[in-house]
Design a protein around this motif. Structure first.
Motif, PDB file in Angstrom:
ATOM      1  N   LEU A 161     -28.831 111.552  45.863  1.00  0.00           N
ATOM      2  CA  LEU A 161     -30.006 111.966  45.083  1.00  0.00           C
ATOM      3  C   LEU A 161     -30.182 111.039  43.892  1.00  0.00           C
ATOM      4  CD1 LEU A 161     -29.822 115.837  44.505  1.00  0.00           C
ATOM      5  CD2 LEU A 161     -31.397 114.591  46.000  1.00  0.00           C
ATOM      6  N   ASP A 162     -31.438 110.725  43.563  1.00  0.00           N
ATOM      7  CA  ASP A 162     -31.689 109.997  42.318  1.00  0.00           C
ATOM      8  C   ASP A 162     -31.577 110.978  41.151  1.00  0.00           C
ATOM      9  OD1 ASP A 162     -32.055 107.560  43.496  1.00  0.00           O
ATOM     10  OD2 ASP A 162     -34.226 107.855  43.778  1.00  0.00           O
ATOM     11  N   GLU A 163     -31.381 110.419  39.962  1.00  0.00           N
ATOM     12  CA  GLU A 163     -31.212 111.228  38.747  1.00  0.00           C
ATOM     13  C   GLU A 163     -32.353 112.230  38.530  1.00  0.00           C
ATOM     14  OE1 GLU A 163     -29.034 108.460  35.977  1.00  0.00           O
ATOM     15  OE2 GLU A 163     -30.940 108.931  34.960  1.00  0.00           O
ATOM     16  N   ASN A 164     -33.578 111.788  38.935  1.00  0.00           N
ATOM     17  CA  ASN A 164     -34.749 112.642  38.686  1.00  0.00           C
ATOM     18  C   ASN A 164     -35.205 113.365  39.952  1.00  0.00           C
ATOM     19  OD1 ASN A 164     -35.696 110.498  40.083  1.00  0.00           O
ATOM     20  ND2 ASN A 164     -37.020 109.680  38.457  1.00  0.00           N
ATOM     21  N   GLU A 165     -34.320 113.461  40.926  1.00  0.00           N
ATOM     22  CA  GLU A 165     -34.666 114.174  42.163  1.00  0.00           C
ATOM     23  C   GLU A 165     -33.990 115.539  42.207  1.00  0.00           C
ATOM     24  OE1 GLU A 165     -35.534 111.618  46.138  1.00  0.00           O
ATOM     25  OE2 GLU A 165     -33.562 111.356  45.243  1.00  0.00           O
ATOM     26  N   LEU A 166     -34.789 116.540  42.560  1.00  0.00           N
ATOM     27  CA  LEU A 166     -34.281 117.894  42.722  1.00  0.00           C
ATOM     28  C   LEU A 166     -34.063 118.142  44.219  1.00  0.00           C
ATOM     29  CD1 LEU A 166     -33.869 120.642  41.149  1.00  0.00           C
ATOM     30  CD2 LEU A 166     -36.222 121.182  41.816  1.00  0.00           C
ATOM     31  N   ALA A 167     -32.893 118.661  44.561  1.00  0.00           N
ATOM     32  CA  ALA A 167     -32.686 119.100  45.950  1.00  0.00           C
ATOM     33  C   ALA A 167     -33.336 120.470  46.046  1.00  0.00           C
ATOM     34  CB  ALA A 167     -31.199 119.183  46.264  1.00  0.00           C
ATOM     35  N   VAL A 168     -34.403 120.581  46.832  1.00  0.00           N
ATOM     36  CA  VAL A 168     -35.130 121.853  46.851  1.00  0.00           C
ATOM     37  C   VAL A 168     -34.651 122.784  47.966  1.00  0.00           C
ATOM     38  CG1 VAL A 168     -37.209 121.117  45.630  1.00  0.00           C
ATOM     39  CG2 VAL A 168     -37.085 120.827  48.088  1.00  0.00           C
ATOM     40  N   ALA A 169     -34.033 122.215  49.002  1.00  0.00           N
ATOM     41  CA  ALA A 169     -33.597 123.051  50.128  1.00  0.00           C
ATOM     42  C   ALA A 169     -32.656 122.269  51.028  1.00  0.00           C
ATOM     43  CB  ALA A 169     -34.809 123.504  50.944  1.00  0.00           C
ATOM     44  N   VAL A 170     -31.993 123.009  51.905  1.00  0.00           N
ATOM     45  CA  VAL A 170     -31.259 122.350  52.989  1.00  0.00           C
ATOM     46  C   VAL A 170     -31.794 122.930  54.294  1.00  0.00           C
ATOM     47  CG1 VAL A 170     -29.284 123.970  52.841  1.00  0.00           C
ATOM     48  CG2 VAL A 170     -28.967 121.734  53.906  1.00  0.00           C
ATOM     49  N   HIS A 171     -31.965 122.058  55.299  1.00  0.00           N
ATOM     50  CA  HIS A 171     -32.519 122.486  56.590  1.00  0.00           C
ATOM     51  C   HIS A 171     -31.427 122.472  57.651  1.00  0.00           C
ATOM     52  CE1 HIS A 171     -36.737 120.674  55.450  1.00  0.00           C
ATOM     53  NE2 HIS A 171     -36.233 121.454  54.511  1.00  0.00           N
ATOM     54  N   LEU A 172     -31.375 123.510  58.457  1.00  0.00           N
ATOM     55  CA  LEU A 172     -30.449 123.555  59.595  1.00  0.00           C
ATOM     56  C   LEU A 172     -31.284 123.635  60.868  1.00  0.00           C
ATOM     57  CD1 LEU A 172     -28.681 124.597  57.164  1.00  0.00           C
ATOM     58  CD2 LEU A 172     -27.494 126.022  58.820  1.00  0.00           C
ATOM     59  N   PRO A 173     -31.035 122.748  61.838  1.00  0.00           N
ATOM     60  CA  PRO A 173     -31.810 122.847  63.082  1.00  0.00           C
ATOM     61  C   PRO A 173     -31.577 124.197  63.756  1.00  0.00           C
ATOM     62  CG  PRO A 173     -30.354 120.900  63.089  1.00  0.00           C
ATOM     63  CD  PRO A 173     -30.030 121.682  61.860  1.00  0.00           C
ATOM     64  N   ILE A 174     -32.656 124.803  64.283  1.00  0.00           N
ATOM     65  CA  ILE A 174     -32.487 126.068  65.020  1.00  0.00           C
ATOM     66  C   ILE A 174     -31.989 125.721  66.420  1.00  0.00           C
ATOM     67  CG2 ILE A 174     -33.677 128.094  65.969  1.00  0.00           C
ATOM     68  CD1 ILE A 174     -35.612 127.947  63.615  1.00  0.00           C
ATOM     69  N   PRO A 175     -30.819 126.233  66.810  1.00  0.00           N
ATOM     70  CA  PRO A 175     -30.270 125.854  68.116  1.00  0.00           C
ATOM     71  C   PRO A 175     -31.162 126.339  69.261  1.00  0.00           C
ATOM     72  CG  PRO A 175     -28.714 127.221  66.863  1.00  0.00           C
ATOM     73  CD  PRO A 175     -29.983 127.196  66.104  1.00  0.00           C
ATOM     74  N   THR A 176     -31.255 125.521  70.302  1.00  0.00           N
ATOM     75  CA  THR A 176     -32.075 125.899  71.460  1.00  0.00           C
ATOM     76  C   THR A 176     -31.184 126.458  72.580  1.00  0.00           C
ATOM     77  OG1 THR A 176     -31.925 123.607  72.177  1.00  0.00           O
ATOM     78  CG2 THR A 176     -33.924 124.248  71.010  1.00  0.00           C
ATOM     79  N   LYS A 177     -29.867 126.366  72.406  1.00  0.00           N
ATOM     80  CA  LYS A 177     -28.927 126.894  73.406  1.00  0.00           C
ATOM     81  C   LYS A 177     -27.937 127.802  72.684  1.00  0.00           C
ATOM     82  CE  LYS A 177     -29.329 122.956  76.408  1.00  0.00           C
ATOM     83  NZ  LYS A 177     -29.567 121.663  75.745  1.00  0.00           N
TER      84      LYS A 177
END
Ligand SMILES: Cc1cc2nc3c(=O)[nH]c(=O)nc-3n(C[C@H](O)[C@H](O)[C@H](O)COP(=O)(O)OP(=O)(O)OC[C@H]3O[C@@H](n4cnc5c(N)ncnc54)[C@H](O)[C@@H]3O)c2cc1C
Length: 294
Positions: A161-177
């Protein structure tokens, strides 16, 4: 010890938070759950001049399913994910990991995203997010970007992350199996960080062969690591006793632990092998009812 004096900002929108981060630069620190930042401030390992508290930002609370992903907002507490029974079938890694992290008090405030940004090589969440191929959603003055977890950890306590970047979320792939997951961890006493740990997630195709495999390694290198060789070897295989034994031996090959008071590097590597075999056996029993002999 008391922290140094600091200015407190409580933005009411993500845009305002980013503007403040951009304005204060290195002097500003985002406050999420405070479970890493506050102890560091009390020890004066960190002494930010400004705290930017993101806990009022409704946009960062909770989770939703969008475009084939589970999107977990940056101020969602670890405990919320631990107790979300509706997420257990598709995202078993969340509750499986949470119960190993610290204690209920820490999990009631600490966030998964905060743990990722803190980038501790002993982060159980960092390790788990590797196993599920998570992606971090970051927003800064230049806009939004998606950072795959393998590109997120740069070094010990350093993220991309850059100093001025906010991590807004984390994404998890929805499993298809159908998937199963395990988190395994050795710690010295209740609530401790891992001496070594392992996150494993496996999906099987209709033929009973492994179609997806993710294995994260905790506290055995400068950042949470991926057991690439073992993952590759699992694809297309059936989870038999022999496959599990053979492939578990590959896991330590991608680890680089140091010898310390809690164990030699060789001991930690062997722990990873044992954890991998145990996790894969349990996953085989869960997904196919048994561990096949052949
Ligand atoms: C007693 C104790 C035991 C613990 N044991 C474990 C354990 O066994 N396993 C484990 O994995 N963890 C453990 N932890 C750490 C815990 O999981 C923390 O909650 C987590 O590491 C940080 O999350 P947080 O929300 O509290 O972040 P904070 O403490 O609020 O922030 C951590 C860092 O990330 C930055 N940050 C936070 N959120 C963002 C964001 N959205 N965007 C940009 N920057 C951000 C902050 O500025 C700060 O530098 C323990 C903590 C304590 C106090």
């Amino acid at each position: 010890m008391f922290p140094n004096a600091f200015k407190y900002e409580a933005p009411t929108s993500v845009d305002e938070a980013i503007r403040l981060m951009d304005e204060y630069g290195y002097d500003g620190k985002v406050l999420a759950g405070g479970q890493s930042l506050i102890p560091m401030m009390k020890l004066r390992v960190a002494a930010p001049a400004v705290i930017i508290d993101i806990n009022n930002l409704n946009e960062l609370k909770g989770w939703s399913k969008v475009n084939g992903k589970l999107r977990i907002g940056a101020v969602t507490r670890q405990a919320e994910l631990e107790h979300a029974t509706e997420l257990r079938e598709q995202f078993p890694i969340l509750s499986r990991t949470a119960r190993w992290v610290a204690d209920p008090l820490v999990r009631n405030l600490g966030t998964v995203v905060g743990s990722l940004v803190h980038a501790d090589p002993a982060s159980d969440w960092g390790t788990a997010m590797i196993a599920v191929n998570a992606v971090v959603e970051a927003r800064g003055p230049k806009g939004e970007r998606l950072i795959p977890i393998d590109e997120f950890f740069v070094d010990t306590f350093a993220s991309s992350l850059d100093e001025n970047e906010l991590a807004v979320a984390v994404h998890l792939p929805i499993p298809t199996k159908p998937v199963a997951a395990r988190y395994m961890k050795l710690k010295r006493k209740a609530g401790d960080f891992a001496i070594a740990g392992l996150a494993v997630q496996v999906a099987l195709d209709s033929d009973g062969r492994v179609s997806e495999a993710g294995i994260g390694i905790c506290n055995c290198g400068p950042i949470p690591l991926r057991a690439v060789k073992a993952e590759e070897a699992l694809i297309g295989e059936r989870l038999t006793a022999k496959t599990i034994e053979d492939i578990s031996k590959l896991v330590p090959e991608d680890a680089d632990p140091v010898s310390d008071l809690r164990g030699s590097a060789d001991y930690k590597k062997d722990l990873l092998r044992v954890f991998a075999a145990r996790a894969l056996r349990e996953i085989a029993e869960e997904l196919q009812g048994k561990v096949e002999v052949q």
